[in-house]
Design a protein around this motif. Structure first.
Motif, short mmCIF file in Angstrom:
data_model
loop_
_atom_site.label_atom_id
_atom_site.label_comp_id
_atom_site.label_asym_id
_atom_site.label_seq_id
_atom_site.Cartn_x
_atom_site.Cartn_y
_atom_site.Cartn_z
N TYR A 60 -0.19 14.75 2.33
CA TYR A 60 -0.67 13.91 1.44
C TYR A 60 -1.55 13.95 0.93
O TYR A 60 -1.67 13.83 -0.98
CB TYR A 60 -1.30 11.81 2.10
N CYS A 61 -2.49 15.26 0.66
CA CYS A 61 -3.42 15.86 -0.02
C CYS A 61 -2.58 17.28 -0.79
O CYS A 61 -3.04 17.05 -1.29
CB CYS A 61 -4.25 16.77 1.16
N GLU A 62 -1.42 17.95 -0.12
CA GLU A 62 -0.82 19.12 -0.51
C GLU A 62 0.11 17.81 -1.61
O GLU A 62 0.13 19.37 -2.72
CB GLU A 62 -0.12 19.53 0.45
N GLU A 63 0.67 16.62 -1.81
CA GLU A 63 1.39 16.86 -3.31
C GLU A 63 0.60 16.28 -4.68
O GLU A 63 -0.33 16.77 -4.88
CB GLU A 63 2.08 15.65 -2.33
N ASP A 64 1.48 15.79 -4.97
CA ASP A 64 1.48 15.46 -6.79
C ASP A 64 -0.17 14.32 -6.70
O ASP A 64 0.10 13.85 -7.72
CB ASP A 64 1.90 15.70 -7.76
N GLY A 65 -0.73 13.41 -5.46
CA GLY A 65 -0.98 12.60 -5.22
C GLY A 65 -0.36 11.63 -5.62
O GLY A 65 -1.08 10.03 -5.61
N ARG A 66 1.26 11.16 -4.60
CA ARG A 66 2.19 9.86 -5.22
C ARG A 66 1.96 9.28 -3.67
O ARG A 66 1.91 8.31 -3.44
CB ARG A 66 3.19 10.18 -5.58
N LEU A 67 1.57 10.17 -2.67
CA LEU A 67 1.16 9.70 -1.38
C LEU A 67 -0.29 9.22 -0.93
O LEU A 67 -1.09 9.67 -1.52
CB LEU A 67 1.83 10.87 -0.70
N TYR A 68 -0.48 8.10 -0.42
CA TYR A 68 -1.53 7.24 0.25
C TYR A 68 -1.39 7.99 2.14
O TYR A 68 -0.76 8.02 2.51
CB TYR A 68 -1.40 6.39 -0.14
N ILE A 69 -2.25 8.09 2.28
CA ILE A 69 -3.09 8.08 3.72
C ILE A 69 -2.74 7.01 4.78
O ILE A 69 -2.31 6.57 5.90
CB ILE A 69 -4.16 8.90 4.62
N SER A 70 -2.63 5.61 3.51
CA SER A 70 -2.93 4.48 4.19
C SER A 70 -1.26 3.29 4.07
O SER A 70 -1.06 4.37 2.94
CB SER A 70 -4.07 3.79 3.47
N ASN A 71 -1.05 2.80 4.65
CA ASN A 71 -0.06 2.03 4.99
C ASN A 71 0.00 0.50 4.55
O ASN A 71 1.01 -0.37 4.51
CB ASN A 71 1.32 2.17 5.51
N ALA A 72 -0.97 0.53 4.21
CA ALA A 72 -1.37 -1.43 4.08
C ALA A 72 -0.77 -1.67 2.63
O ALA A 72 -0.82 -2.91 2.87
CB ALA A 72 -3.45 -1.03 3.78
N LEU A 73 -0.45 -1.07 1.57
CA LEU A 73 0.65 -1.78 0.30
C LEU A 73 2.00 -2.09 0.93
O LEU A 73 2.28 -3.26 0.98
CB LEU A 73 1.07 -0.42 -0.37
N ALA A 74 2.35 -1.34 2.00
CA ALA A 74 3.51 -1.61 3.10
C ALA A 74 3.36 -2.74 4.03
O ALA A 74 4.16 -3.48 3.94
CB ALA A 74 4.25 -0.63 3.59
N GLU A 75 2.61 -2.63 4.61
CA GLU A 75 1.99 -3.37 4.98
C GLU A 75 1.80 -5.35 5.07
O GLU A 75 2.83 -6.12 5.28
CB GLU A 75 1.07 -3.24 6.23
N ASN A 76 1.59 -5.12 3.68
CA ASN A 76 0.72 -6.22 2.93
C ASN A 76 1.95 -7.05 2.76
O ASN A 76 2.51 -8.40 2.85
CB ASN A 76 0.41 -5.83 1.47
N ALA A 77 3.52 -6.25 2.09
CA ALA A 77 4.30 -6.58 1.32
C ALA A 77 5.20 -7.05 2.57
O ALA A 77 6.09 -8.05 2.11
CB ALA A 77 4.40 -5.06 0.78
N ILE A 78 5.07 -6.81 3.89
CA ILE A 78 6.58 -7.15 4.98
C ILE A 78 6.02 -8.55 5.81
O ILE A 78 6.40 -8.94 6.99
CB ILE A 78 6.37 -6.46 5.76
N ARG A 79 4.48 -8.34 5.47
CA ARG A 79 3.25 -9.57 6.24
C ARG A 79 4.47 -11.13 6.10
O ARG A 79 4.23 -11.50 7.23
CB ARG A 79 2.33 -9.47 6.26
N PRO A 80 4.79 -11.11 4.97
CA PRO A 80 5.39 -12.30 4.73
C PRO A 80 6.53 -13.09 5.35
O PRO A 80 6.97 -13.30 6.35
CB PRO A 80 5.61 -12.64 2.95
N PHE A 81 7.13 -12.05 5.68
CA PHE A 81 8.31 -12.16 6.37
C PHE A 81 7.76 -11.90 7.96
O PHE A 81 8.88 -13.18 9.00
CB PHE A 81 9.85 -10.69 6.54
N ALA A 82 6.91 -11.51 8.41
CA ALA A 82 6.82 -10.92 9.68
C ALA A 82 6.09 -12.22 10.21
O ALA A 82 6.46 -12.56 11.25
CB ALA A 82 5.87 -9.32 9.89
N VAL A 83 5.26 -13.13 8.97
CA VAL A 83 4.85 -14.10 9.90
C VAL A 83 5.56 -15.52 10.07
O VAL A 83 6.08 -16.31 10.49
CB VAL A 83 3.99 -14.55 8.59
#
Length: 91
Positions: A60-83
């Motif tokens: 994620y450091c070597e790429e052009d800035g599009r990758l994030y070290i955190s997966n919080a956005l993905a977890e927040n996106a699937i939380r309604p389905f899991a709950v």
């Protein structure tokens, strides 16, 4: 959502100034302590795994800035389905 190139350049400069030194120190620590840990311990396995996966960890450091070290956005996106799945079980 389209991310501007200026934001990616800004994120790269922040990444270079903050995460690269920390990861470099961590990598040196892993290499220095790998030989000090007994080879049959779980800590040795964890250190060896981290060193073997180093290119992926630092990707994620070597790429052009599009990758994030955190997966919080993905977890927040699937939380309604899991709950909802848990709640629908008892409906």
């Amino acid at each position: 959502m389209k991310i501007s190139r200026a934001w990616l350049r800004h994120k790269n400069s922040i990444s270079a100034n903050s995460c690269h030194p920390v990861l470099k120190d961590f990598h040196q620590w892993l290499q220095a302590n790998q030989s000090r840990i007994p080879k049959d311990s779980l800590t040795y396995d964890a250190i060896r795994y981290a060193l073997n996966q180093w290119p992926i960890l630092t990707g994620y450091c070597e790429e052009d800035g599009r990758l994030y070290i955190s997966n919080a956005l993905a977890e927040n996106a699937i939380r309604p389905f899991a709950v909802g799945r848990r709640n629908w079980l008892f409906a």
